[in-house]
Design a protein around this motif. Structure first.
Motif, PDB file in Angstrom:
ATOM      1  N   LEU A 113       0.560  -1.201   0.023  1.00  0.00           N
ATOM      2  CA  LEU A 113       0.017   0.261   0.050  1.00  0.00           C
ATOM      3  C   LEU A 113       0.802   1.044   0.119  1.00  0.00           C
ATOM      4  CD1 LEU A 113      -2.550   1.961   0.280  1.00  0.00           C
ATOM      5  CD2 LEU A 113      -2.784   1.243   2.899  1.00  0.00           C
ATOM      6  N   ALA A 114       1.912   0.847   0.705  1.00  0.00           N
ATOM      7  CA  ALA A 114       2.673   2.874   0.485  1.00  0.00           C
ATOM      8  C   ALA A 114       3.631   2.230  -0.884  1.00  0.00           C
ATOM      9  CB  ALA A 114       3.751   2.502   2.035  1.00  0.00           C
ATOM     10  N   MET A 115       3.760   1.336  -1.521  1.00  0.00           N
ATOM     11  CA  MET A 115       4.343   1.521  -2.713  1.00  0.00           C
ATOM     12  C   MET A 115       3.383   2.425  -3.561  1.00  0.00           C
ATOM     13  SD  MET A 115       6.509  -1.720  -3.327  1.00  0.00           S
ATOM     14  CE  MET A 115       6.914  -1.547  -4.883  1.00  0.00           C
ATOM     15  N   SER A 116       2.029   1.953  -3.356  1.00  0.00           N
ATOM     16  CA  SER A 116       0.653   2.528  -4.340  1.00  0.00           C
ATOM     17  C   SER A 116       0.536   3.604  -3.934  1.00  0.00           C
ATOM     18  CB  SER A 116      -0.488   1.679  -3.973  1.00  0.00           C
ATOM     19  OG  SER A 116      -0.167   0.036  -4.265  1.00  0.00           O
ATOM     20  N   ARG A 117       0.917   4.175  -2.951  1.00  0.00           N
ATOM     21  CA  ARG A 117       0.713   6.105  -2.278  1.00  0.00           C
ATOM     22  C   ARG A 117       1.280   6.363  -2.725  1.00  0.00           C
ATOM     23  NH1 ARG A 117      -1.818   5.138   3.595  1.00  0.00           N
ATOM     24  NH2 ARG A 117      -4.116   4.728   3.065  1.00  0.00           N
ATOM     25  N   HIS A 118       2.538   6.447  -3.073  1.00  0.00           N
ATOM     26  CA  HIS A 118       3.940   6.942  -3.518  1.00  0.00           C
ATOM     27  C   HIS A 118       3.514   6.581  -4.962  1.00  0.00           C
ATOM     28  CE1 HIS A 118       7.862   8.639  -4.124  1.00  0.00           C
ATOM     29  NE2 HIS A 118       8.228   7.358  -4.726  1.00  0.00           N
ATOM     30  N   ALA A 119       3.739   5.976  -5.571  1.00  0.00           N
ATOM     31  CA  ALA A 119       3.202   5.647  -7.000  1.00  0.00           C
ATOM     32  C   ALA A 119       2.501   6.626  -7.755  1.00  0.00           C
ATOM     33  CB  ALA A 119       3.318   4.316  -7.724  1.00  0.00           C
ATOM     34  N   SER A 120       1.092   6.377  -6.658  1.00  0.00           N
ATOM     35  CA  SER A 120       0.485   7.432  -7.020  1.00  0.00           C
ATOM     36  C   SER A 120       0.446   8.569  -6.923  1.00  0.00           C
ATOM     37  CB  SER A 120      -1.445   7.075  -6.288  1.00  0.00           C
ATOM     38  OG  SER A 120      -2.117   8.117  -6.450  1.00  0.00           O
ATOM     39  N   GLU A 121       1.063   9.844  -6.089  1.00  0.00           N
ATOM     40  CA  GLU A 121       1.228  10.622  -5.436  1.00  0.00           C
ATOM     41  C   GLU A 121       2.345  11.017  -6.755  1.00  0.00           C
ATOM     42  OE1 GLU A 121       2.784  10.393  -1.520  1.00  0.00           O
ATOM     43  OE2 GLU A 121       1.063  10.538  -0.470  1.00  0.00           O
ATOM     44  N   ARG A 122       3.478  10.006  -7.210  1.00  0.00           N
ATOM     45  CA  ARG A 122       3.898  10.936  -8.426  1.00  0.00           C
ATOM     46  C   ARG A 122       3.869  11.170  -9.107  1.00  0.00           C
ATOM     47  NH1 ARG A 122       9.080   7.599  -8.816  1.00  0.00           N
ATOM     48  NH2 ARG A 122       9.127   9.157 -10.545  1.00  0.00           N
ATOM     49  N   ALA A 123       2.693  10.574  -9.555  1.00  0.00           N
ATOM     50  CA  ALA A 123       1.828  10.736 -10.952  1.00  0.00           C
ATOM     51  C   ALA A 123       0.672  11.617 -11.067  1.00  0.00           C
ATOM     52  CB  ALA A 123       0.935   9.531 -11.352  1.00  0.00           C
ATOM     53  N   GLU A 124       0.017  12.281  -9.733  1.00  0.00           N
ATOM     54  CA  GLU A 124      -0.160  14.020  -9.620  1.00  0.00           C
ATOM     55  C   GLU A 124       0.512  14.696 -10.148  1.00  0.00           C
ATOM     56  OE1 GLU A 124      -3.583  13.872  -8.929  1.00  0.00           O
ATOM     57  OE2 GLU A 124      -3.776  11.464  -9.389  1.00  0.00           O
ATOM     58  N   LYS A 129       0.690  16.605 -18.791  1.00  0.00           N
ATOM     59  CA  LYS A 129       0.189  15.832 -18.982  1.00  0.00           C
ATOM     60  C   LYS A 129       0.684  14.847 -20.070  1.00  0.00           C
ATOM     61  CE  LYS A 129      -2.702  17.229 -15.859  1.00  0.00           C
ATOM     62  NZ  LYS A 129      -2.236  15.883 -14.454  1.00  0.00           N
ATOM     63  N   ARG A 130       1.574  15.401 -20.957  1.00  0.00           N
ATOM     64  CA  ARG A 130       1.566  14.117 -21.516  1.00  0.00           C
ATOM     65  C   ARG A 130       2.568  13.064 -21.454  1.00  0.00           C
ATOM     66  NH1 ARG A 130       4.186  19.195 -25.915  1.00  0.00           N
ATOM     67  NH2 ARG A 130       4.884  19.415 -23.848  1.00  0.00           N
ATOM     68  N   ALA A 131       3.100  13.623 -20.403  1.00  0.00           N
ATOM     69  CA  ALA A 131       4.490  12.526 -19.732  1.00  0.00           C
ATOM     70  C   ALA A 131       3.792  11.875 -18.990  1.00  0.00           C
ATOM     71  CB  ALA A 131       5.393  13.413 -18.512  1.00  0.00           C
ATOM     72  N   ILE A 132       2.755  11.701 -19.081  1.00  0.00           N
ATOM     73  CA  ILE A 132       1.704  10.184 -18.264  1.00  0.00           C
ATOM     74  C   ILE A 132      -0.016  10.150 -18.674  1.00  0.00           C
ATOM     75  CG2 ILE A 132       0.887  11.329 -16.177  1.00  0.00           C
ATOM     76  CD1 ILE A 132       1.732   8.831 -15.048  1.00  0.00           C
ATOM     77  N   SER A 133      -0.430   9.321 -19.358  1.00  0.00           N
ATOM     78  CA  SER A 133      -1.729   9.246 -19.833  1.00  0.00           C
ATOM     79  C   SER A 133      -2.537   9.595 -18.486  1.00  0.00           C
ATOM     80  CB  SER A 133      -1.257   7.726 -20.902  1.00  0.00           C
ATOM     81  OG  SER A 133      -1.910   6.822 -19.686  1.00  0.00           O
ATOM     82  N   ALA A 134      -3.670   9.441 -18.980  1.00  0.00           N
ATOM     83  CA  ALA A 134      -4.388   9.388 -17.605  1.00  0.00           C
ATOM     84  C   ALA A 134      -5.273   8.382 -17.391  1.00  0.00           C
ATOM     85  CB  ALA A 134      -6.026  10.676 -18.530  1.00  0.00           C
ATOM     86  N   GLU A 135      -5.223   7.437 -17.986  1.00  0.00           N
ATOM     87  CA  GLU A 135      -5.497   6.508 -17.519  1.00  0.00           C
ATOM     88  C   GLU A 135      -4.690   5.522 -17.541  1.00  0.00           C
ATOM     89  OE1 GLU A 135      -6.442   2.012 -20.379  1.00  0.00           O
ATOM     90  OE2 GLU A 135      -5.920   3.161 -21.240  1.00  0.00           O
ATOM     91  N   GLU A 136      -3.087   5.832 -16.772  1.00  0.00           N
ATOM     92  CA  GLU A 136      -2.348   5.406 -16.496  1.00  0.00           C
ATOM     93  C   GLU A 136      -2.254   5.403 -14.457  1.00  0.00           C
ATOM     94  OE1 GLU A 136       1.334   3.272 -14.912  1.00  0.00           O
ATOM     95  OE2 GLU A 136      -0.335   3.425 -16.242  1.00  0.00           O
ATOM     96  N   VAL A 137      -2.719   7.422 -14.490  1.00  0.00           N
ATOM     97  CA  VAL A 137      -3.546   7.974 -13.037  1.00  0.00           C
ATOM     98  C   VAL A 137      -4.507   7.304 -12.548  1.00  0.00           C
ATOM     99  CG1 VAL A 137      -3.635   9.916 -12.279  1.00  0.00           C
ATOM    100  CG2 VAL A 137      -1.816  10.005 -14.125  1.00  0.00           C
ATOM    101  N   ASP A 138      -5.113   7.004 -13.319  1.00  0.00           N
ATOM    102  CA  ASP A 138      -6.790   5.942 -13.043  1.00  0.00           C
ATOM    103  C   ASP A 138      -6.179   4.857 -12.269  1.00  0.00           C
ATOM    104  OD1 ASP A 138      -7.796   8.024 -13.967  1.00  0.00           O
ATOM    105  OD2 ASP A 138      -8.738   7.623 -16.019  1.00  0.00           O
TER     106      ASP A 138
END
Length: 311
Positions: A113-124, A129-138
């Motif tokens: 869970l800590a890893m997932s939160r860290h990855a999600s926060e980095r994406a946010e 927005k061209r560096a990462i897709s909206a689908e990946e953020v979701d």
């Protein structure tokens, strides 16, 4: 020849004297019930019954929520305990073996869970927005929610084991005195029989069996006294508590030849102070209840009416 006869007579006499002495020494003095003080009812008209002494409020038979081997019993006969006091510890070695694995799985889920939160926060935090897709953020957001559920599931598994370990500790449901311990360390405990019998250590109550033919004459305001067997000198004043209206088959027997066993009884509960008489729980008492004036029967009413009519 006379000498031989004399020796034989002496030998037989000595043998008889020895046998008499042995028999006399082995005899046990058995008290005669008839020699005891006869208990007479203090009332002109009474209802008599046999009562069994109980703890006030009734004896509490302690059972077990799970079947397991008894690990230890920290209480002793006669101990006074308060509500929540551990009475019996059941074997929980199987739960102790499962708990470390459950804790490890919970820590693993927390790490994911800590890893997932860290990855999600980095994406946010990515502004372009061209560096990462909206689908990946979701997807990273959904991964956080999934891992949160896994942590909750792992925590529930740990809590379940700990709760089950608490169920292996049988506790006192109320304050009272330990009256009887029926099992011992190392024995198998299940629901077939209670582990411990306990009850209120203050007042006592007596459960009186009243024959079904006399049940209609019992009154809540009637005076009542109890006597120990063959003890007419120390009556115990009884205080009415309640009547259990269901008539049940007679189970307490006194062993007399005229006793009826094919009958049902009404159970009446009375209480008394232990200072009046130090009676043990389970002791049998003779109980007399005042029945008041003898009721008029239909035949007596007819005879009275006939006598009142004069020609």
């Amino acid at each position: 020849m006379n000498r031989h006869y004399l020796l034989a007579v002496l030998a037989i006499s000595g043998l008889a004297l020895t046998v008499f002495s042995v028999v006399r020494d082995d005899q046990v003095a058995i008290p005669d019930k008839a020699s005891g003080t006869e208990i007479r009812s203090p009332f002109a008209n009474q209802i008599a019954g046999t009562g069994i002494t109980e703890a006030y409020g009734g004896n509490i038979a302690i059972g077990t929520p799970v079947a397991a081997i008894i690990k230890s019993i920290p209480v002793r006969w006669g101990s006074t305990v308060s509500a929540g006091t551990p009475l019996v510890y059941l074997d929980d070695s199987d739960l102790q073996a499962r708990l470390p694995l459950a804790n490890a799985r919970m820590k693993e889920a927390q790490a994911r869970l800590a890893m997932s939160r860290h990855a999600s926060e980095r994406a946010e935090r990515i502004s372009d927005k061209r560096a990462i897709s909206a689908e990946e953020v979701d997807n990273r957001r959904f991964s956080v929610k999934t891992d949160e559920m896994l942590v909750a599931t792992a925590q529930a598994a740990v809590d379940e084991i700990k709760m089950e370990m608490q169920r292996r500790i049988v506790r006192a449901p109320a304050s009272g005195q330990i009256l009887q311990i029926r099992l011992h360390n190392g024995e198998y405990a299940d629901n077939s029989a209670p582990l411990i019998l306990m009850g209120d250590s203050g007042r006592r109550q007596v459960r009186v069996d009243i024959d079904e033919n006399d049940a209609r004459y019992v009154r809540s305001d009637a005076a009542a006294f109890a006597y120990s067997r063959n003890d007419a000198e120390h009556p115990v004043t009884l205080h009415f508590e309640r009547i259990e209206p269901y008539l049940r088959p007679k189970s307490t027997l006194i062993g007399t030849s005229a006793e009826r066993v094919d009958t049902r009884v009404l159970q009446v509960i009375y209480s008394f102070d232990t200072k009046d008489m130090p009676l043990y729980i389970g002791q049998m008492l003779d109980v007399f209840i005042d029945a008041g004036p003898k009721p008029h029967t239909a035949s007596s009413r007819r005879s009275t009416a006939a006598g009142a009519v004069q020609p």
